[in-house]
Design a protein around this motif. Structure first.
Motif, short mmCIF file in Angstrom:
data_model
loop_
_atom_site.label_atom_id
_atom_site.label_comp_id
_atom_site.label_asym_id
_atom_site.label_seq_id
_atom_site.Cartn_x
_atom_site.Cartn_y
_atom_site.Cartn_z
N ILE A 1 9.61 7.87 77.52
CA ILE A 1 10.82 7.06 77.51
C ILE A 1 10.67 5.88 76.55
CG2 ILE A 1 12.32 5.59 78.92
CD1 ILE A 1 11.57 7.29 81.32
N GLU A 2 11.65 5.72 75.72
CA GLU A 2 11.70 4.55 74.83
C GLU A 2 12.62 3.51 75.45
OE1 GLU A 2 13.03 3.29 70.28
OE2 GLU A 2 13.13 5.38 70.94
N ILE A 3 12.07 2.38 75.80
CA ILE A 3 12.85 1.32 76.44
C ILE A 3 13.74 0.65 75.39
CG2 ILE A 3 12.75 -0.85 77.71
CD1 ILE A 3 10.11 0.06 78.86
N PRO A 4 15.02 0.52 75.64
CA PRO A 4 15.92 -0.10 74.66
C PRO A 4 15.68 -1.60 74.56
CG PRO A 4 17.09 0.31 76.70
CD PRO A 4 15.73 0.93 76.87
N LEU A 5 16.20 -2.19 73.51
CA LEU A 5 16.11 -3.63 73.35
C LEU A 5 16.80 -4.32 74.52
CD1 LEU A 5 16.80 -4.48 69.60
CD2 LEU A 5 14.64 -4.57 70.83
N ARG A 6 16.17 -5.37 75.03
CA ARG A 6 16.70 -6.15 76.12
C ARG A 6 16.09 -7.54 76.05
NH1 ARG A 6 15.79 -3.70 81.47
NH2 ARG A 6 15.07 -5.71 82.26
N GLY A 7 16.61 -8.46 76.80
CA GLY A 7 16.05 -9.81 76.80
C GLY A 7 16.25 -10.52 75.47
N ASP B 1 18.40 -11.92 69.95
CA ASP B 1 18.12 -12.25 68.55
C ASP B 1 18.82 -11.30 67.60
OD1 ASP B 1 16.57 -14.39 69.25
OD2 ASP B 1 14.65 -13.36 69.06
N ARG B 2 18.90 -10.02 67.98
CA ARG B 2 19.58 -9.07 67.09
C ARG B 2 21.05 -9.42 66.94
NH1 ARG B 2 19.87 -2.69 68.32
NH2 ARG B 2 21.51 -3.41 69.73
N TYR B 3 21.69 -9.82 68.05
CA TYR B 3 23.09 -10.21 67.97
C TYR B 3 23.27 -11.45 67.10
CZ TYR B 3 25.37 -6.99 71.20
OH TYR B 3 25.92 -5.87 71.78
N VAL B 4 22.39 -12.44 67.26
CA VAL B 4 22.51 -13.67 66.47
C VAL B 4 22.26 -13.37 64.98
CG1 VAL B 4 21.56 -15.96 66.09
CG2 VAL B 4 21.84 -15.12 68.42
N LEU B 5 21.24 -12.58 64.68
CA LEU B 5 20.94 -12.26 63.29
C LEU B 5 22.07 -11.48 62.65
CD1 LEU B 5 17.15 -11.30 63.50
CD2 LEU B 5 18.15 -13.39 62.55
N ARG B 6 22.70 -10.60 63.39
CA ARG B 6 23.81 -9.84 62.82
C ARG B 6 25.04 -10.70 62.64
NH1 ARG B 6 23.44 -3.57 65.07
NH2 ARG B 6 21.53 -3.10 63.90
N LEU B 7 25.21 -11.72 63.47
CA LEU B 7 26.30 -12.67 63.26
C LEU B 7 26.07 -13.45 61.97
CD1 LEU B 7 28.87 -13.91 64.42
CD2 LEU B 7 27.46 -15.57 65.62
N ILE B 8 24.82 -13.87 61.73
CA ILE B 8 24.50 -14.54 60.48
C ILE B 8 24.68 -13.58 59.31
CG2 ILE B 8 22.69 -15.73 59.18
CD1 ILE B 8 21.44 -16.53 61.85
N ALA B 9 24.34 -12.30 59.51
CA ALA B 9 24.51 -11.31 58.45
C ALA B 9 25.97 -11.17 58.06
CB ALA B 9 23.94 -9.97 58.90
N LEU B 10 26.88 -11.23 59.03
CA LEU B 10 28.31 -11.15 58.72
C LEU B 10 28.76 -12.36 57.91
CD1 LEU B 10 29.75 -9.80 62.10
CD2 LEU B 10 29.39 -8.54 59.96
N ASP B 11 28.21 -13.53 58.23
CA ASP B 11 28.50 -14.72 57.45
C ASP B 11 28.04 -14.55 56.01
OD1 ASP B 11 29.04 -17.77 57.20
OD2 ASP B 11 26.94 -17.59 56.60
N LEU C 1 19.09 -9.05 57.33
CA LEU C 1 19.33 -9.61 58.65
C LEU C 1 19.94 -8.58 59.58
CD1 LEU C 1 20.70 -13.14 57.70
CD2 LEU C 1 18.49 -12.63 58.74
N TRP C 2 20.85 -7.75 59.06
CA TRP C 2 21.46 -6.72 59.90
C TRP C 2 20.40 -5.76 60.42
CZ3 TRP C 2 26.37 -6.55 61.68
CH2 TRP C 2 26.77 -5.37 62.32
N LEU C 3 19.39 -5.49 59.60
CA LEU C 3 18.30 -4.59 59.99
C LEU C 3 17.19 -5.34 60.72
CD1 LEU C 3 18.10 -2.39 56.77
CD2 LEU C 3 19.28 -1.86 58.92
N THR C 4 17.39 -6.64 60.96
CA THR C 4 16.44 -7.53 61.66
C THR C 4 15.06 -7.50 61.01
OG1 THR C 4 15.80 -5.83 63.29
CG2 THR C 4 17.67 -7.25 63.85
N LYS C 5 15.01 -7.63 59.68
CA LYS C 5 13.76 -7.66 58.96
C LYS C 5 13.21 -9.09 58.92
CE LYS C 5 13.84 -3.30 57.90
NZ LYS C 5 12.85 -2.36 58.49
N ARG C 6 11.91 -9.21 59.09
CA ARG C 6 11.27 -10.52 59.12
C ARG C 6 11.40 -11.23 57.77
NH1 ARG C 6 9.84 -14.22 63.01
NH2 ARG C 6 7.97 -15.37 62.46
#
Length: 285
Positions: free
Chosen positions: A89-95, A100-110, A197-202
């Motif tokens: 089982i692969e546990i999905p992103l949580r917590g 952080d993914r949502y915030v980074l993608r919001l910045i990516a849209l900007d 940022l959309w791909l959440t790259k460091r």
């Protein structure tokens, strides 16, 4: 094996976690709940963290993302005897990683918006530089006709928009080409930031932090000179918020433990210990 199942069942039955804004709930609303073992013929006691069977015609499956207990009828044609083991089982992103993914993608849209605006400006300036000689005559003839019709000044004088257009026609071609190329390069930079940022790259987090903080200098200077507008103030506030978030929350440049602490925090929120740590209470039966 896990699967996403859409349902109207309210999340978090018996959950011990309480958040002001639940990103897991938003993700499950978008993509459906993540369940495991819905294709199993039987349920064992060791599967209680995933699924529980009370013999009432339903099995209660736990969403691996938001911890909701969801009633699902046993499969009519099971594909396996027992629910999958943890190694399957692969546990999905949580917590925090999901937040952080949502915030980074919001910045990516900007950044994507910046890319589009700067790209259009770059094409416009370069196109104008290329066609300026052909447009010069019709432009001044049209402006003279308009200004004569309203009794205004003629020729290459004028204020406001007409004055700025006149300056553009009077500028050197090399200057216009340089401006267009700089705008194009900046547009490409913003586009690269948006994709990363959309791909959440460091690396995109570092690139965005550096590019954003460099631009804070001219923004603050303009405000200090008295050229204050609501748009400029809003832009400054957004860029400061982005810089602080990337520096503090994403632990850039070794801050708060750096990348290792970031990776450890991500692992802590997306492993089996995290699921057991916030194991919801038993569903109603």
């Amino acid at each position: 094996m896990t699967e996403d199942i859409a349902t109207d069942q309210p999340p978090g039955i018996g959950s011990k976690r309480r958040r002001l804004f639940w990103y897991e709930l938003l993700e499950c609303a978008r993509r459906g709940h993540r369940l495991a073992g819905t294709d199993a013929a039987r349920v064992r006691g060791e599967d209680a963290v995933l699924v529980r069977d009370f013999g009432d015609g339903f099995r209660w499956h736990r969403c691996l993302r938001c911890d909701a207990w969801l009633p699902v009828r046993p499969a009519a044609h099971p594909q396996r005897e027992f629910p999958p083991g943890r190694q399957e089982i692969e546990i999905p992103l949580r917590g925090k990683p999901l937040r952080d993914r949502y915030v980074l993608r919001l910045i990516a849209l900007d950044r994507l918006l910046h890319f589009l605006v700067l790209g259009v400006l770059s094409v416009a300036v370069l196109g104008f530089a290329h066609e300026r000689r052909r447009l010069r005559g019709p432009f001044y003839r049209t402006m003279d006709a308009l200004q004569n019709g309203i009794g205004g000044p003629t020729g290459r004088s004028g204020q406001g928009l007409l004055g700025e257009l006149g300056k553009a026609f009077a500028a050197r071609s090399s200057t216009l080409w340089a401006i267009g190329l700089v705008l194009g390069a900046y547009a490409v930079l913003e586009g690269v930031e948006a994709v990363g940022l959309w791909l959440t790259k460091r690396w995109a987090e570092y690139l965005t932090f550096v590019a954003t903080t460099v631009l804070l200098v001219p923004e603050i200077y303009e405000l200090a000179e008295g050229r204050v507008t609501p748009t400029k103030v809003l832009t400054l506030v957004i860029n400061v918020a982005i810089s602080v978030y990337l520096l503090i929350a994403k632990r850039l440049f070794g801050l708060r433990g750096g990348g290792r602490a970031e990776a450890a925090e991500r692992a802590r929120d997306t492993n089996w210990e995290a699921l057991e740590r916030v194991l919801p209470g038993p569903p109603p039966h």
